[in-house]
Design an enzyme around this catalytic site. Structure first.
Site, PDB file in Angstrom:
ATOM      1  N   ASN A 153       0.726  -1.141  -0.124  1.00 11.77           N
ATOM      2  CA  ASN A 153       0.089  -0.561  -0.142  1.00 11.77           C
ATOM      3  C   ASN A 153       0.839   1.115   0.125  1.00 11.77           C
ATOM      4  O   ASN A 153       1.453   1.059   1.579  1.00 11.77           O
ATOM      5  CB  ASN A 153      -0.876  -0.090   1.364  1.00 11.77           C
ATOM      6  CG  ASN A 153      -1.577   1.589   1.408  1.00 11.77           C
ATOM      7  OD1 ASN A 153      -1.769   1.759   0.581  1.00 11.77           O
ATOM      8  ND2 ASN A 153      -2.127   1.293   2.744  1.00 11.77           N
TER       9      ASN A 153
ATOM     10  N   HIS B 146      -9.802   1.188   4.819  1.00 11.41           N
ATOM     11  CA  HIS B 146      -8.131   0.736   4.734  1.00 11.41           C
ATOM     12  C   HIS B 146      -8.414   2.510   5.762  1.00 11.41           C
ATOM     13  O   HIS B 146      -9.680   2.799   6.118  1.00 11.41           O
ATOM     14  CB  HIS B 146      -7.685   1.928   4.035  1.00 11.41           C
ATOM     15  CG  HIS B 146      -5.995   1.214   4.592  1.00 11.41           C
ATOM     16  ND1 HIS B 146      -5.364   2.562   5.794  1.00 11.41           N
ATOM     17  CD2 HIS B 146      -4.853   0.677   5.103  1.00 11.41           C
ATOM     18  CE1 HIS B 146      -4.522   2.391   6.334  1.00 11.41           C
ATOM     19  NE2 HIS B 146      -4.250   1.219   5.224  1.00 11.41           N
TER      20      HIS B 146
ATOM     21  N   GLU C  27      -6.753   4.504   7.282  1.00 14.48           N
ATOM     22  CA  GLU C  27      -7.059   5.606   6.748  1.00 14.48           C
ATOM     23  C   GLU C  27      -8.070   5.998   6.217  1.00 14.48           C
ATOM     24  O   GLU C  27      -8.861   7.270   6.582  1.00 14.48           O
ATOM     25  CB  GLU C  27      -5.251   5.889   6.558  1.00 14.48           C
ATOM     26  CG  GLU C  27      -3.999   6.091   7.316  1.00 14.48           C
ATOM     27  CD  GLU C  27      -2.875   4.904   6.927  1.00 14.48           C
ATOM     28  OE1 GLU C  27      -2.809   5.870   5.179  1.00 14.48           O
ATOM     29  OE2 GLU C  27      -2.239   4.876   7.247  1.00 14.48           O
TER      30      GLU C  27
HETATM   31  P1  PGA Z   1       1.960   0.311   7.168  1.00 12.81           P
HETATM   32  O1  PGA Z   1       1.067   0.480   6.716  1.00 12.81           O
HETATM   33  O2  PGA Z   1       2.938  -1.210   6.657  1.00 12.81           O
HETATM   34  O3  PGA Z   1       3.071   1.710   6.858  1.00 12.81           O
HETATM   35  O4  PGA Z   1       2.427   0.352   9.115  1.00 12.81           O
HETATM   36  C1  PGA Z   1       0.422  -0.851   6.752  1.00 12.81           C
HETATM   37  C2  PGA Z   1      -1.092  -0.226   6.075  1.00 12.81           C
HETATM   38  O5  PGA Z   1      -1.347   0.880   5.993  1.00 12.81           O
HETATM   39  O6  PGA Z   1      -1.768  -1.589   4.963  1.00 12.81           O
END
Ligand code: PGA
Length: 252
Positions: free
Chosen positions: A8, A93, A95
């Site tokens: 991602n 996700h 976020e």
């Molecule tokens: P990270 O993000 O590996 O930077 O913790 C994972 C994600 O948000 O899919």
């Protein structure tokens, strides 16, 4: 269960950096049995699709609209993604949930539309730190996956389930981008619980772990029961690290 490595890229990279990434990957990962995916920003999708030819890596979006077409300023439709040669999308996700009002309801609507139209889906769920502290991890996971089980899985054909059209990603919110990976017991417990809910619905699906996955912990995480691979943010951005993550997953 099929192994999956998904990167991602979030809101990172230019077109030139995207071409450089695939230039370094070349055909090194082409023939492996691991399903390999990167999900760049919308502005990079066309470049990524072109540059990824022959790499064995599929290009996914990070989000889609729940609408098929029309007056939805700022959104991207499934048909527009197909037009670029995009194979799938991340949905739900944390976020998106945290900053852009994604809910279980909108995420499910998007997943149903994408799968119906033949766009593959990585569907993300995961508890926040306050949920975990309040011993609500199972309750949160169940509330997030129930709508998917009730509304989306009944429409998913066994054939598309078998080819990995729908993959779940368990990402504890407190482990994303924080360097705080969940420990083996926490991962084992959450994945077993999600697998149990899917099995009850007679729809076992690959379940990826995400949240501070790095080259040096990928192999150990992938050996945990019910873990089929990783959804990796920060550590997926460099081609050399992506290759090393793939190696670690392949050997798990
Ligand atoms: P990270 O993000 O590996 O930077 O913790 C994972 C994600 O948000 O899919």
């Amino acid at each position: 269960m099929m192994k999956v490595l998904a990167g991602n890229w979030k809101m990172h990279k230019t077109r030139e950096e995207t071409r450089a990434f695939f230039g370094t990957i070349g055909s090194k990962l082409q023939s492996s049995s691991v399903r390999k995916i990167v999900a760049p920003s919308p502005t990079l999708l066309e470049t990524a699709v072109a540059a990824s030819q022959g790499s064995g890596i599929e290009v996914f979006a990070q989000n889609i609209s729940w609408a098929e077409a029309g007056a939805f300023t700022g959104e991207t439709s499934v048909a527009q993604l197909f037009d670029l040669g995009v194979k799938g999308t991340i949905i739900g996700h944390s976020e998106r949930r945290q900053y852009f009002n994604e809910t279980d309801e909108t995420a499910c609507k998007k997943a149903a539309l994408a799968l119906d139209e033949g766009l593959d889906v990585i569907y993300c769920i995961g508890e926040r730190i306050e949920d975990r502290k309040a011993n609500r991890t199972h309750a949160v996971l169940e509330s997030q996956i129930k709508p998917l089980i009730e509304k989306v899985l009944p429409e998913l054909s066994q054939q598309s389930a078998d080819r990995g059209a729908l993959v779940i990603a368990y990402e504890p919110v407190w482990a994303i981008g924080t360097g705080l990976t969940a420990n083996s017991e926490q991962i084992a417990d959450a994945h077993a619980y999600i697998a149990q809910l899917l099995n009850q619905a007679k729809r076992p699906l690959p379940i990826l772990y995400g949240g501070s996955v790095k080259v040096d912990n990928m192999n150990g995480i992938a050996k945990i029961a019910h873990v089929s691979g990783g959804l990796v943010g920060g550590a997926s951005l460099e081609a050399a690290a992506f290759i090393a993550l793939h190696e670690a997953l392949l050997n798990s």
